[in-house]
Design a protein around this motif. Structure first.
Motif, PDB file in Angstrom:
ATOM      1  N   TYR A 423       0.824  -1.205   0.000  1.00 15.22           N
ATOM      2  CA  TYR A 423       0.000   0.000   0.000  1.00 15.22           C
ATOM      3  C   TYR A 423       0.865   1.265   0.000  1.00 15.22           C
ATOM      4  O   TYR A 423       1.879   1.338   0.713  1.00 15.22           O
ATOM      5  CB  TYR A 423      -0.931   0.020   1.203  1.00 15.22           C
ATOM      6  CG  TYR A 423      -1.880   1.203   1.202  1.00 15.22           C
ATOM      7  CD1 TYR A 423      -2.983   1.223   0.359  1.00 15.22           C
ATOM      8  CD2 TYR A 423      -1.640   2.303   2.012  1.00 15.22           C
ATOM      9  CE1 TYR A 423      -3.840   2.319   0.332  1.00 15.22           C
ATOM     10  CE2 TYR A 423      -2.489   3.391   2.010  1.00 15.22           C
ATOM     11  CZ  TYR A 423      -3.591   3.391   1.159  1.00 15.22           C
ATOM     12  OH  TYR A 423      -4.428   4.475   1.136  1.00 15.22           O
ATOM     13  N   ASP A 426      -2.242   7.698  -0.398  1.00 15.64           N
ATOM     14  CA  ASP A 426      -2.844   8.368  -1.557  1.00 15.64           C
ATOM     15  C   ASP A 426      -2.017   9.575  -2.001  1.00 15.64           C
ATOM     16  O   ASP A 426      -1.859   9.822  -3.210  1.00 15.64           O
ATOM     17  CB  ASP A 426      -4.269   8.811  -1.220  1.00 15.64           C
ATOM     18  CG  ASP A 426      -5.259   7.651  -1.254  1.00 15.64           C
ATOM     19  OD1 ASP A 426      -4.977   6.650  -1.942  1.00 15.64           O
ATOM     20  OD2 ASP A 426      -6.304   7.748  -0.580  1.00 15.64           O
ATOM     21  N   THR A 457      -5.818  10.482   4.026  1.00 15.83           N
ATOM     22  CA  THR A 457      -7.139  10.201   3.455  1.00 15.83           C
ATOM     23  C   THR A 457      -7.818   9.083   4.236  1.00 15.83           C
ATOM     24  O   THR A 457      -7.194   8.382   5.038  1.00 15.83           O
ATOM     25  CB  THR A 457      -7.018   9.769   1.987  1.00 15.83           C
ATOM     26  OG1 THR A 457      -6.377   8.479   1.922  1.00 15.83           O
ATOM     27  CG2 THR A 457      -6.224  10.783   1.173  1.00 15.83           C
ATOM     28  N   ASN A 459      -8.773   6.317   2.991  1.00 13.38           N
ATOM     29  CA  ASN A 459      -8.155   5.055   2.570  1.00 13.38           C
ATOM     30  C   ASN A 459      -6.925   4.745   3.413  1.00 13.38           C
ATOM     31  O   ASN A 459      -6.713   3.597   3.843  1.00 13.38           O
ATOM     32  CB  ASN A 459      -7.750   5.120   1.094  1.00 13.38           C
ATOM     33  CG  ASN A 459      -8.936   5.180   0.163  1.00 13.38           C
ATOM     34  OD1 ASN A 459     -10.011   4.682   0.485  1.00 13.38           O
ATOM     35  ND2 ASN A 459      -8.760   5.792  -0.995  1.00 13.38           N
ATOM     36  N   ASP A 460      -6.091   5.775   3.645  1.00 12.84           N
ATOM     37  CA  ASP A 460      -4.896   5.604   4.475  1.00 12.84           C
ATOM     38  C   ASP A 460      -5.282   5.193   5.894  1.00 12.84           C
ATOM     39  O   ASP A 460      -4.687   4.273   6.480  1.00 12.84           O
ATOM     40  CB  ASP A 460      -4.094   6.905   4.541  1.00 12.84           C
ATOM     41  CG  ASP A 460      -3.684   7.434   3.176  1.00 12.84           C
ATOM     42  OD1 ASP A 460      -3.610   6.638   2.221  1.00 12.84           O
ATOM     43  OD2 ASP A 460      -3.439   8.648   3.074  1.00 12.84           O
ATOM     44  N   MET A 463      -6.444   1.527   6.115  1.00  7.04           N
ATOM     45  CA  MET A 463      -5.339   0.566   6.071  1.00  7.04           C
ATOM     46  C   MET A 463      -4.601   0.527   7.404  1.00  7.04           C
ATOM     47  O   MET A 463      -4.219  -0.545   7.901  1.00  7.04           O
ATOM     48  CB  MET A 463      -4.381   0.909   4.935  1.00  7.04           C
ATOM     49  CG  MET A 463      -3.196  -0.048   4.807  1.00  7.04           C
ATOM     50  SD  MET A 463      -3.684  -1.777   4.516  1.00  7.04           S
ATOM     51  CE  MET A 463      -4.175  -1.699   2.773  1.00  7.04           C
ATOM     52  N   GLN A 504      -4.240  -1.198  -3.583  1.00  9.53           N
ATOM     53  CA  GLN A 504      -5.574  -0.654  -3.832  1.00  9.53           C
ATOM     54  C   GLN A 504      -6.369  -0.399  -2.547  1.00  9.53           C
ATOM     55  O   GLN A 504      -7.469   0.143  -2.606  1.00  9.53           O
ATOM     56  CB  GLN A 504      -6.345  -1.602  -4.745  1.00  9.53           C
ATOM     57  CG  GLN A 504      -5.681  -1.796  -6.107  1.00  9.53           C
ATOM     58  CD  GLN A 504      -6.417  -2.810  -6.953  1.00  9.53           C
ATOM     59  OE1 GLN A 504      -7.635  -2.716  -7.131  1.00  9.53           O
ATOM     60  NE2 GLN A 504      -5.695  -3.797  -7.457  1.00  9.53           N
ATOM     61  N   GLY A 505      -5.841  -0.820  -1.404  1.00  7.10           N
ATOM     62  CA  GLY A 505      -6.508  -0.528  -0.148  1.00  7.10           C
ATOM     63  C   GLY A 505      -7.067  -1.747   0.547  1.00  7.10           C
ATOM     64  O   GLY A 505      -6.838  -2.891   0.143  1.00  7.10           O
ATOM     65  N   LYS A 507     -10.062  -3.053   0.839  1.00  6.18           N
ATOM     66  CA  LYS A 507     -11.054  -3.918   0.192  1.00  6.18           C
ATOM     67  C   LYS A 507     -10.395  -4.993  -0.664  1.00  6.18           C
ATOM     68  O   LYS A 507     -10.978  -6.055  -0.888  1.00  6.18           O
ATOM     69  CB  LYS A 507     -12.017  -3.078  -0.647  1.00  6.18           C
ATOM     70  CG  LYS A 507     -12.948  -2.203   0.190  1.00  6.18           C
ATOM     71  CD  LYS A 507     -13.938  -1.442  -0.688  1.00  6.18           C
ATOM     72  CE  LYS A 507     -14.882  -0.595   0.167  1.00  6.18           C
ATOM     73  NZ  LYS A 507     -15.852   0.170  -0.673  1.00  6.18           N
TER      74      LYS A 507
END
Length: 528
Positions: A423, A426, A457, A459-460, A463, A504-505, A507
């Motif tokens: 990862y 972003d 973000t 997303n960060d 994770m 991609q994170g 998911k």
């Protein structure tokens, strides 16, 4: 009469409240004395606690000595000095204090709320190539572990020539202290800190029989040394190794191979260093002159960027702390019989030569395996010669050794969990080719806010929350699995399975069969 009595009561109450206010933070009793910390957001932290005497003067290049007990209450509210070094600008974890030679201190985070049972303990060992690093960086704050019921510890250990130094005069002096090891003073500091944990952590609510060592890079290699050191037996029960090597590497200045021979090359490095400062001989006078050198002179402007110098050895085989290289034990089926979590990053560190063709990039495989190697790397999307050379260097130094350790641990305990961290934050996706060395740390600590600030973000954050939960679960149970997380199977050498923390994170984070298997199989065949 009543007024006088009332006045005395008020004065007494104020005095009592004043005394109580003087110790407003949580106070814990250690074997060396009481320490007062700070309580914030249901986490009690204690920082800068001495675990050994300052290694200065006559104690420079001596094994850590027991700390002198103090009277009263030690204010453990701020980080102590990180160990003496020359910081470098691109450090992924910049220091939070001014380096100094007096640095053997540790930090503890614990939940404020007491529990009926002792809690599991994690002990963090920082990286930095054994010449940089410290416990004070903001990304190493262990509050998130404490919030989830873990008692967390970090500590400093001596670096560079303070931590890893051999010289004939030290060998001569060592005859007066035959019980002490020579050379690997940084590793001795690590063992001293673990002994402190063994003796004191129960007072902080931690279980001294349930300790996990967690290290990254040089800290991960330290995990390997501790797993195999006879002096560290019984001080911990499992390990998390993040980008920590694990193979036996040649004693070459061309790669980051922190193993030399204490009787030959390491002493030669020490003699060369002494000669630079006009110090010759192998007697007590020469040693006194070496110990009288200013700390800055011992550093001599060395850091991660220029540490491959003939005046510095790095960690060495010493016969007591580090008896053999880790691979020597692992290949014999020893010392990986405890739960292990191990992995590397998708674009991890490796020291590639400059190449102009794929033939140069893959020359080490020879003509017989060239086509197979070319197909393996190209199938993973690598086309440019320099990109292939860099991937191969990373595979040799970090990625394949992590798989090797998982293979050996699976044979011994069946409790090895392999991962690859791919990862990228972003905000850095357009700047980095992949997950660089050490970029996993803010996610495992869930300190991404301190690392990325306003650029952080959702997303960060997701994770970081996921990875921190996996790490906490492993520390608590010896397995990373837990409610709400993708199932993480133990490593099976026949399958080559791993947990991929996807670029991609969360998911797309899942167990996979390693898509790099073909190239890592080829790398395995050329490893020392």
């Amino acid at each position: 009469m009543k007024q006088k009595l009332l006045s005395r009561c008020i004065v007494g109450l104020l005095c009592t409240l004043g005394s109580y206010a003087a110790f407003a933070g949580p106070v814990v009793q250690t074997v060396s004395g009481d320490v007062e910390g700070v309580s914030v957001n249901n986490v009690d932290s204690f920082k800068g606690i001495p675990f050994a005497k300052p290694p200065v003067g006559e104690l420079r290049w001596r094994a850590p000595q027991a700390v002198t007990p103090w009277k009263g209450v030690f204010k453990a509210t701020q980080y102590g000095h990180d160990c003496m070094q020359k910081p470098f600008p691109s450090d992924a974890a910049p220091l939070g204090t001014t380096p100094a030679e007096d640095c053997l201190v540790l930090n503890v985070w614990k939940p404020t709320q007491s529990a009926s049972q002792l809690r599991p303990v994690m002990v963090w060992i920082y990286g930095g190539g054994f010449v940089n690093g410290g416990a004070s960086p903001a990304v190493y704050d262990a509050s998130e572990f404490a919030k989830q019921g873990v008692v967390a510890v970090s500590f400093n250990y001596r670096l560079g020539r303070f931590g890893f130094f051999a010289h004939p005069a030290l060998v001569a002096e060592g005859k007066a202290h035959p019980q002490e090891a020579l050379g690997n003073y940084g590793f001795m500091d690590q063992i001293a800190a673990l002994k402190w944990v063994k003796e004191n952590i129960k007072q902080f609510g931690g279980d001294p029989e349930k300790v996990t060592i967690v290290g990254e890079s040089a800290g991960g290699f330290s995990d390997h040394v501790l797993l195999n050191s006879p002096l560290a037996k019984g001080l911990f029960s499992q390990a998390i190794i993040q980008s920590g090597l694990g193979r036996q590497w040649e004693n070459s200045k061309r790669v980051d191979a922190p193993v030399t021979d204490v009787d030959h090359s390491a002493q030669a490095n020490g003699v060369a260093f002494a000669k630079k400062w006009g110090i010759t001989g192998d007697d007590s006078q020469a040693l006194a002159k070496l110990r009288a050198l200013p700390a800055a002179s011992v550093v001599d402007d060395m850091n991660m960027m220029n540490k491959n110098t003939p005046t510095y050895s790095g960690p060495m085989i010493d016969g007591k702390v580090m008896v053999k290289q880790p691979q020597s034990y692992y290949s014999a089926g020893q010392n990986l019989d405890v739960p292990i979590m191990v992995g590397a990053n998708g674009a991890d560190i490796g020291f590639a030569p400059v190449v102009n063709s794929t033939e140069e990039a893959l020359a080490i495989f020879g003509k017989d395996q060239y086509q197979a190697a070319l197909a393996a790397y190209e199938s993973n999307g690598l086309k440019a010669p320099q990109a292939i050379a860099q991937a191969l260097a990373s595979d040799r130094l970090m990625v394949e050794p992590a798989r090797y350790v998982a293979q050996q641990a699976a044979k011994q305990s069946g409790k090895a969990y392999l991962y690859r961290f791919s990862y990228v934050a972003d905000s850095m996706k357009s700047q980095w080719p992949g997950a660089l060395h050490a970029t996993d740390i803010p996610y495992t600590f869930n300190t991404v806010q301190a690392k990325y600030g306003e650029q952080l973000t959702a997303n960060d954050q997701a994770m970081a929350k996921m990875m921190n939960h996996y790490w906490v679960n492993f520390i608590k149970t010896g397995s990373p699995n837990g409610t709400g997380l993708p199932k993480w199977d133990a490593f099976d050498p026949a399958v080559d399975n791993l947990m991929l923390f996807s670029e991609q994170g969360v998911k797309q984070t899942k167990m996979i069969v390693d898509p790099w298997k073909a190239r890592l199989d080829l790398v395995q065949g050329i490893q020392p």
